[in-house]
Design an enzyme around this catalytic site. Structure first.
Site, PDB file in Angstrom:
ATOM      1  N   HIS A 210      -1.755  -2.518   6.310  1.00  0.00           N
ATOM      2  CA  HIS A 210      -0.781  -1.576   6.238  1.00  0.00           C
ATOM      3  C   HIS A 210       0.556  -1.698   7.360  1.00  0.00           C
ATOM      4  O   HIS A 210       2.251  -0.653   7.004  1.00  0.00           O
ATOM      5  CB  HIS A 210      -0.970  -0.338   6.839  1.00  0.00           C
ATOM      6  CG  HIS A 210      -2.153   0.570   5.736  1.00  0.00           C
ATOM      7  ND1 HIS A 210      -1.487   1.724   5.390  1.00  0.00           N
ATOM      8  CD2 HIS A 210      -2.674  -0.019   4.929  1.00  0.00           C
ATOM      9  CE1 HIS A 210      -2.660   2.273   4.793  1.00  0.00           C
ATOM     10  NE2 HIS A 210      -3.229   1.134   4.302  1.00  0.00           N
TER      11      HIS A 210
ATOM     12  N   GLU B 227      -4.109   2.299  -3.439  1.00  0.00           N
ATOM     13  CA  GLU B 227      -5.434   2.727  -3.315  1.00  0.00           C
ATOM     14  C   GLU B 227      -4.859   4.222  -2.295  1.00  0.00           C
ATOM     15  O   GLU B 227      -6.106   4.918  -1.853  1.00  0.00           O
ATOM     16  CB  GLU B 227      -6.203   1.971  -2.854  1.00  0.00           C
ATOM     17  CG  GLU B 227      -5.912   1.352  -1.664  1.00  0.00           C
ATOM     18  CD  GLU B 227      -6.315   1.081  -0.407  1.00  0.00           C
ATOM     19  OE1 GLU B 227      -8.258   1.206  -0.882  1.00  0.00           O
ATOM     20  OE2 GLU B 227      -6.692   0.469   0.761  1.00  0.00           O
ATOM     21  N   ASN B 228      -4.619   4.615  -1.981  1.00  0.00           N
ATOM     22  CA  ASN B 228      -4.074   5.811  -1.006  1.00  0.00           C
ATOM     23  C   ASN B 228      -2.844   6.579  -1.081  1.00  0.00           C
ATOM     24  O   ASN B 228      -2.568   7.225  -0.736  1.00  0.00           O
ATOM     25  CB  ASN B 228      -3.786   4.879   0.524  1.00  0.00           C
ATOM     26  CG  ASN B 228      -4.669   3.873   1.369  1.00  0.00           C
ATOM     27  OD1 ASN B 228      -5.566   4.654   1.412  1.00  0.00           O
ATOM     28  ND2 ASN B 228      -4.049   2.794   1.432  1.00  0.00           N
TER      29      ASN B 228
ATOM     30  N   ASP C   3       0.904  -1.219  -0.139  1.00  0.00           N
ATOM     31  CA  ASP C   3       0.417   0.194   0.231  1.00  0.00           C
ATOM     32  C   ASP C   3       0.098   1.463   0.184  1.00  0.00           C
ATOM     33  O   ASP C   3       1.529   1.541   1.000  1.00  0.00           O
ATOM     34  CB  ASP C   3      -1.169  -0.001   1.241  1.00  0.00           C
ATOM     35  CG  ASP C   3      -1.936  -1.066   1.090  1.00  0.00           C
ATOM     36  OD1 ASP C   3      -3.693  -1.272   1.063  1.00  0.00           O
ATOM     37  OD2 ASP C   3      -1.306  -2.088   1.408  1.00  0.00           O
TER      38      ASP C   3
ATOM     39  N   HIS D 283      -3.704  -4.268   2.686  1.00  0.00           N
ATOM     40  CA  HIS D 283      -4.710  -3.530   3.218  1.00  0.00           C
ATOM     41  C   HIS D 283      -4.545  -3.313   4.857  1.00  0.00           C
ATOM     42  O   HIS D 283      -4.437  -1.964   5.395  1.00  0.00           O
ATOM     43  CB  HIS D 283      -6.696  -4.156   3.693  1.00  0.00           C
ATOM     44  CG  HIS D 283      -7.467  -3.634   3.817  1.00  0.00           C
ATOM     45  ND1 HIS D 283      -8.062  -2.402   3.682  1.00  0.00           N
ATOM     46  CD2 HIS D 283      -7.647  -3.957   5.568  1.00  0.00           C
ATOM     47  CE1 HIS D 283      -8.652  -2.044   4.675  1.00  0.00           C
ATOM     48  NE2 HIS D 283      -8.949  -3.062   5.966  1.00  0.00           N
TER      49      HIS D 283
ATOM     50  N   HIS E 286      -6.440  -7.720  -0.568  1.00  0.00           N
ATOM     51  CA  HIS E 286      -7.072  -6.785   0.279  1.00  0.00           C
ATOM     52  C   HIS E 286      -8.177  -6.689   0.916  1.00  0.00           C
ATOM     53  O   HIS E 286      -9.301  -6.805   1.043  1.00  0.00           O
ATOM     54  CB  HIS E 286      -7.160  -5.924  -0.998  1.00  0.00           C
ATOM     55  CG  HIS E 286      -7.743  -4.472  -0.861  1.00  0.00           C
ATOM     56  ND1 HIS E 286      -5.899  -4.084  -0.465  1.00  0.00           N
ATOM     57  CD2 HIS E 286      -8.277  -3.975   0.214  1.00  0.00           C
ATOM     58  CE1 HIS E 286      -6.112  -2.711   0.217  1.00  0.00           C
ATOM     59  NE2 HIS E 286      -7.278  -2.658   0.846  1.00  0.00           N
TER      60      HIS E 286
ATOM     61  N   HIS F 245     -10.873   1.088  -1.261  1.00  0.00           N
ATOM     62  CA  HIS F 245     -10.812   3.069  -1.507  1.00  0.00           C
ATOM     63  C   HIS F 245     -10.992   3.327  -2.618  1.00  0.00           C
ATOM     64  O   HIS F 245     -10.221   4.284  -2.471  1.00  0.00           O
ATOM     65  CB  HIS F 245      -9.611   3.738  -0.328  1.00  0.00           C
ATOM     66  CG  HIS F 245      -9.827   3.372   1.019  1.00  0.00           C
ATOM     67  ND1 HIS F 245     -10.121   4.370   1.693  1.00  0.00           N
ATOM     68  CD2 HIS F 245      -8.320   2.800   2.201  1.00  0.00           C
ATOM     69  CE1 HIS F 245      -9.720   4.382   3.443  1.00  0.00           C
ATOM     70  NE2 HIS F 245      -9.504   2.612   3.092  1.00  0.00           N
TER      71      HIS F 245
END
Length: 264
Positions: free
Chosen positions: A181, A40-41, A9, A179, A154, A69
């Site tokens: 982190h 996605e972040n 991520d 997911h 995820h 996200h």
């Protein structure tokens, strides 16, 4: 031998910058055929934009995967349609825009990349990740569109990720989780030859709470009041996993976690 890097991520600008600075050297150092990244972040810690996706893809990333996200940035639901090397989670409702998988090729080897969302402790509406993965692998093989499969799970629950790894052992090049982190310590090659790990970790600030500033995150746990959680910027690291795969045997030979600190 096929060698690939999966980057965990990417969180905000610090995560993007270390990816752009380190990926070219990592490609040379490890002879990487493919670089895949969950981004996605990547936009201020929540979601992604078309501009950011194109910057990462032009900077050495071959495929961008997304998670829960995916729709956080306004307008991305229209941008994703034109991003050919970006895939949203495959088990979202079929009406959602975007590709459910991306196939990339190197020296005649075609790798299909897709993500499935877990359903334990996750809020998004999603179909069964196990059946979705089964269907995608079956359809790709029947249609002769891919020689191997990289599956990102995820998900929140390590049990769900482990179960998917065992379920796909021998059918996927790798099943790697994202997911949470937080990188796990279980990277290995499963008995039938699939590389597996519950979580590749986070690419961003590690002097943080999941990539966000520490003080407001701690305060929210203490009193429950809403606070703006800015992206943290100290102790930036690239986290991921390197997988080596032998197409002649259909088995992974290496599944090793890597982590690099930003210079300075």
């Amino acid at each position: 031998m096929i060698s690939l890097l999966f980057i965990g991520d990417i969180v905000g600008r610090p995560g993007r910058e270390i990816v752009l600075s380190q990926v070219p050297a990592l490609r040379r150092q490890h002879g990487l055929d493919f670089v895949i990244a969950n981004a996605e972040n990547a936009a201020a810690g929540a979601g992604i934009t078309g501009s950011i996706a194109r910057t990462l893809l032009s900077g050495g990333v071959d495929v961008i995967t997304l998670g829960d996200h995916v729709w956080d940035q306004k307008g991305f639901e229209t941008e994703i349609v034109d991003l050919e090397r970006v895939c949203r989670p495959a088990n979202l409702p079929a009406a959602c825009p975007g590709r459910i998988q991306v196939v990339v090729e190197k020296d005649g080897f075609r790798l299909a990349v897709f993500t499935v969302l877990g359903r334990q402790f996750m809020g998004m509406k999603a179909e069964c990740p196990f059946l979705t993965a089964d269907a995608l692998i079956h359809d790709c093989r029947q249609q002769g569109r891919a020689d191997g499969f990289f599956v990102e799970c995820h998900a929140e629950a390590t049990s769900e990720k482990q179960a998917l790894g065992w379920h796909l052992d021998g059918r996927a090049v790798a099943v790697i989780g994202t997911h949470t982190h937080v990188a796990t310590a279980d990277f290995a090659v499963l008995p039938k030859g699939t590389a597996f790990g519950c979580d590749a970790g986070m690419t961003g600030s590690h002097a943080s709470v999941l990539g966000r500033e520490i003080a407001p995150a701690v305060a929210r746990f203490l009193d429950g009041m809403p606070r703006r959680l800015e992206v943290a910027e100290k102790d930036v690291r690239l986290s991921g996993v390197i997988v080596a795969y032998d197409p002649s045997t259909g088995r992974a030979t290496r599944c090793e976690r890597i982590q690099l600190r930003a210079e300075g």
